[in-house]
Design a protein around this motif. Structure first.
Motif, PDB file in Angstrom:
ATOM      1  N   SER A 115       0.821  -1.213   0.000  1.00 42.64           N
ATOM      2  CA  SER A 115       0.000   0.000   0.000  1.00 42.64           C
ATOM      3  C   SER A 115       0.856   1.264   0.000  1.00 42.64           C
ATOM      4  O   SER A 115       0.319   2.371   0.111  1.00 42.64           O
ATOM      5  CB  SER A 115      -0.938   0.013   1.204  1.00 42.64           C
ATOM      6  OG  SER A 115      -0.194   0.179   2.400  1.00 42.64           O
ATOM      7  N   PHE A 116       2.163   1.107  -0.141  1.00 44.37           N
ATOM      8  CA  PHE A 116       3.051   2.268  -0.074  1.00 44.37           C
ATOM      9  C   PHE A 116       2.622   3.369  -1.033  1.00 44.37           C
ATOM     10  O   PHE A 116       2.437   4.514  -0.641  1.00 44.37           O
ATOM     11  CB  PHE A 116       4.507   1.881  -0.359  1.00 44.37           C
ATOM     12  CG  PHE A 116       5.413   3.071  -0.477  1.00 44.37           C
ATOM     13  CD1 PHE A 116       5.873   3.702   0.660  1.00 44.37           C
ATOM     14  CD2 PHE A 116       5.759   3.581  -1.715  1.00 44.37           C
ATOM     15  CE1 PHE A 116       6.678   4.828   0.566  1.00 44.37           C
ATOM     16  CE2 PHE A 116       6.553   4.703  -1.813  1.00 44.37           C
ATOM     17  CZ  PHE A 116       7.019   5.327  -0.675  1.00 44.37           C
ATOM     18  N   PHE A 117       2.476   3.019  -2.298  1.00 46.20           N
ATOM     19  CA  PHE A 117       2.191   4.039  -3.313  1.00 46.20           C
ATOM     20  C   PHE A 117       0.904   4.790  -2.995  1.00 46.20           C
ATOM     21  O   PHE A 117       0.897   6.017  -2.909  1.00 46.20           O
ATOM     22  CB  PHE A 117       2.122   3.408  -4.711  1.00 46.20           C
ATOM     23  CG  PHE A 117       1.842   4.401  -5.784  1.00 46.20           C
ATOM     24  CD1 PHE A 117       2.844   5.235  -6.250  1.00 46.20           C
ATOM     25  CD2 PHE A 117       0.576   4.525  -6.324  1.00 46.20           C
ATOM     26  CE1 PHE A 117       2.584   6.173  -7.229  1.00 46.20           C
ATOM     27  CE2 PHE A 117       0.302   5.460  -7.308  1.00 46.20           C
ATOM     28  CZ  PHE A 117       1.314   6.286  -7.769  1.00 46.20           C
ATOM     29  N   SER A 118      -0.181   4.079  -2.792  1.00 40.53           N
ATOM     30  CA  SER A 118      -1.466   4.747  -2.559  1.00 40.53           C
ATOM     31  C   SER A 118      -1.455   5.517  -1.240  1.00 40.53           C
ATOM     32  O   SER A 118      -1.951   6.647  -1.164  1.00 40.53           O
ATOM     33  CB  SER A 118      -2.621   3.752  -2.599  1.00 40.53           C
ATOM     34  OG  SER A 118      -2.459   2.769  -1.611  1.00 40.53           O
ATOM     35  N   LEU A 125       1.073  13.747  -0.661  1.00 35.74           N
ATOM     36  CA  LEU A 125       1.187  14.601  -1.837  1.00 35.74           C
ATOM     37  C   LEU A 125      -0.115  15.194  -2.347  1.00 35.74           C
ATOM     38  O   LEU A 125      -0.162  16.361  -2.696  1.00 35.74           O
ATOM     39  CB  LEU A 125       1.858  13.821  -2.982  1.00 35.74           C
ATOM     40  CG  LEU A 125       3.287  13.377  -2.696  1.00 35.74           C
ATOM     41  CD1 LEU A 125       3.794  12.500  -3.814  1.00 35.74           C
ATOM     42  CD2 LEU A 125       4.192  14.575  -2.489  1.00 35.74           C
ATOM     43  N   LEU A 126      -1.167  14.407  -2.425  1.00 31.54           N
ATOM     44  CA  LEU A 126      -2.348  14.857  -3.153  1.00 31.54           C
ATOM     45  C   LEU A 126      -3.611  14.948  -2.319  1.00 31.54           C
ATOM     46  O   LEU A 126      -4.707  14.801  -2.835  1.00 31.54           O
ATOM     47  CB  LEU A 126      -2.589  13.927  -4.355  1.00 31.54           C
ATOM     48  CG  LEU A 126      -1.422  13.821  -5.329  1.00 31.54           C
ATOM     49  CD1 LEU A 126      -1.730  12.827  -6.422  1.00 31.54           C
ATOM     50  CD2 LEU A 126      -1.072  15.172  -5.923  1.00 31.54           C
ATOM     51  N   VAL A 127      -3.496  15.202  -1.054  1.00 31.63           N
ATOM     52  CA  VAL A 127      -4.673  15.327  -0.188  1.00 31.63           C
ATOM     53  C   VAL A 127      -5.316  16.687  -0.423  1.00 31.63           C
ATOM     54  O   VAL A 127      -4.637  17.710  -0.443  1.00 31.63           O
ATOM     55  CB  VAL A 127      -4.279  15.198   1.301  1.00 31.63           C
ATOM     56  CG1 VAL A 127      -5.457  15.502   2.195  1.00 31.63           C
ATOM     57  CG2 VAL A 127      -3.749  13.823   1.571  1.00 31.63           C
ATOM     58  N   ALA A 137      -2.177  18.014   2.319  1.00 29.36           N
ATOM     59  CA  ALA A 137      -1.064  17.074   2.204  1.00 29.36           C
ATOM     60  C   ALA A 137       0.023  17.370   3.232  1.00 29.36           C
ATOM     61  O   ALA A 137       0.268  18.517   3.579  1.00 29.36           O
ATOM     62  CB  ALA A 137      -0.488  17.119   0.801  1.00 29.36           C
ATOM     63  N   VAL A 138       0.683  16.325   3.695  1.00 29.24           N
ATOM     64  CA  VAL A 138       1.786  16.481   4.648  1.00 29.24           C
ATOM     65  C   VAL A 138       2.937  17.240   3.998  1.00 29.24           C
ATOM     66  O   VAL A 138       3.544  18.113   4.610  1.00 29.24           O
ATOM     67  CB  VAL A 138       2.268  15.099   5.159  1.00 29.24           C
ATOM     68  CG1 VAL A 138       3.523  15.244   5.996  1.00 29.24           C
ATOM     69  CG2 VAL A 138       1.161  14.430   5.951  1.00 29.24           C
ATOM     70  N   CYS A 139       3.243  16.916   2.754  1.00 31.25           N
ATOM     71  CA  CYS A 139       4.303  17.622   2.023  1.00 31.25           C
ATOM     72  C   CYS A 139       3.723  18.940   1.526  1.00 31.25           C
ATOM     73  O   CYS A 139       3.206  19.031   0.409  1.00 31.25           O
ATOM     74  CB  CYS A 139       4.809  16.775   0.859  1.00 31.25           C
ATOM     75  SG  CYS A 139       5.638  15.276   1.371  1.00 31.25           S
ATOM     76  N   PHE A 149       7.704  13.731  -4.507  1.00 34.87           N
ATOM     77  CA  PHE A 149       7.465  13.244  -5.863  1.00 34.87           C
ATOM     78  C   PHE A 149       8.646  12.403  -6.374  1.00 34.87           C
ATOM     79  O   PHE A 149       8.448  11.437  -7.104  1.00 34.87           O
ATOM     80  CB  PHE A 149       7.146  14.388  -6.820  1.00 34.87           C
ATOM     81  CG  PHE A 149       5.709  14.818  -6.755  1.00 34.87           C
ATOM     82  CD1 PHE A 149       4.704  14.028  -7.286  1.00 34.87           C
ATOM     83  CD2 PHE A 149       5.348  16.002  -6.139  1.00 34.87           C
ATOM     84  CE1 PHE A 149       3.362  14.395  -7.220  1.00 34.87           C
ATOM     85  CE2 PHE A 149       4.018  16.398  -6.059  1.00 34.87           C
ATOM     86  CZ  PHE A 149       3.027  15.587  -6.596  1.00 34.87           C
ATOM     87  N   ARG A 150       9.859  12.745  -5.949  1.00 38.54           N
ATOM     88  CA  ARG A 150      11.016  11.907  -6.328  1.00 38.54           C
ATOM     89  C   ARG A 150      10.904  10.534  -5.677  1.00 38.54           C
ATOM     90  O   ARG A 150      11.267   9.519  -6.279  1.00 38.54           O
ATOM     91  CB  ARG A 150      12.330  12.595  -5.940  1.00 38.54           C
ATOM     92  CG  ARG A 150      12.682  13.761  -6.827  1.00 38.54           C
ATOM     93  CD  ARG A 150      14.127  14.197  -6.726  1.00 38.54           C
ATOM     94  NE  ARG A 150      14.755  14.098  -5.443  1.00 38.54           N
ATOM     95  CZ  ARG A 150      15.067  15.120  -4.655  1.00 38.54           C
ATOM     96  NH1 ARG A 150      14.773  16.360  -5.017  1.00 38.54           N
ATOM     97  NH2 ARG A 150      15.662  14.933  -3.508  1.00 38.54           N
ATOM     98  N   VAL A 151      10.414  10.490  -4.419  1.00 37.95           N
ATOM     99  CA  VAL A 151      10.209   9.210  -3.742  1.00 37.95           C
ATOM    100  C   VAL A 151       9.214   8.354  -4.520  1.00 37.95           C
ATOM    101  O   VAL A 151       9.449   7.158  -4.773  1.00 37.95           O
ATOM    102  CB  VAL A 151       9.717   9.428  -2.281  1.00 37.95           C
ATOM    103  CG1 VAL A 151       9.151   8.145  -1.692  1.00 37.95           C
ATOM    104  CG2 VAL A 151      10.849   9.953  -1.416  1.00 37.95           C
TER     105      VAL A 151
END
Length: 156
Positions: A115-118, A125-127, A137-139, A149-151
């Motif tokens: 479930s890492f990606f989702s 990133l996209l909250v 989003a946290v970031c 995004f690099r991660v």
């Protein structure tokens, strides 16, 4: 300046002695999430992870992966107030990026697993802010979003 000198020293010694990376990992465990002066610690660790001639044992890498996953899973609910930058979050993400480059199976074997990606994209990133999480989003800074995004690209 002293932290920068210490980090440079750790990098130079760490190239010959993998034990230095384990010492830095221990330092990471006691680092406060609000530490604004931690960039040199993260720089030393990322540099040593990137060094192809350093043989960091898999147990240490597993410990790092577990630590990062634990901290990142807890981060959305423990966000410190935004100051200038979230230096510890930025450092965790930079370490995660290098770990994914080095050995992505360590993250896949963690609690995040498949479930890492989702999970990462959704929380980091996209909250979109809503009535439950007005923070989004946290970031939420340019630097953390860029590394975030690099991660994700490393994971793919």
């Amino acid at each position: 300046k002293l932290r920068e000198i210490a980090a440079n020293f750790a990098i130079q010694i760490g190239k010959a002695q993998p034990e230095v990376f384990r010492w830095l990992l221990q330092e990471l465990h006691v680092l406060s999430d609000e530490d604004e002066y931690c960039t040199d610690l993260f720089r030393a660790m990322v540099t040593l992870l990137m060094e192809p001639d350093i043989d960091i044992d898999v147990v240490t890498l597993q410990q790092l992966a577990q630590f990062l996953v634990d901290r990142l899973l807890a981060y959305p609910s423990q966000r410190p107030p935004l100051k200038e930058e979230r230096y510890t979050l930025l450092g965790y993400l930079e370490l995660l990026e290098q770990l994914l480059k080095l050995n992505p199976s360590l993250i896949m074997a963690s609690r995040l697993g498949t479930s890492f990606f989702s999970s990462f994209v959704k929380e980091y990133l996209l909250v979109l802010p809503d009535e439950i999480d007005a923070e989004g989003a946290v970031c939420d800074t340019l630097a953390t979003r860029s590394v975030g995004f690099r991660v994700v690209s490393r994971f793919l």
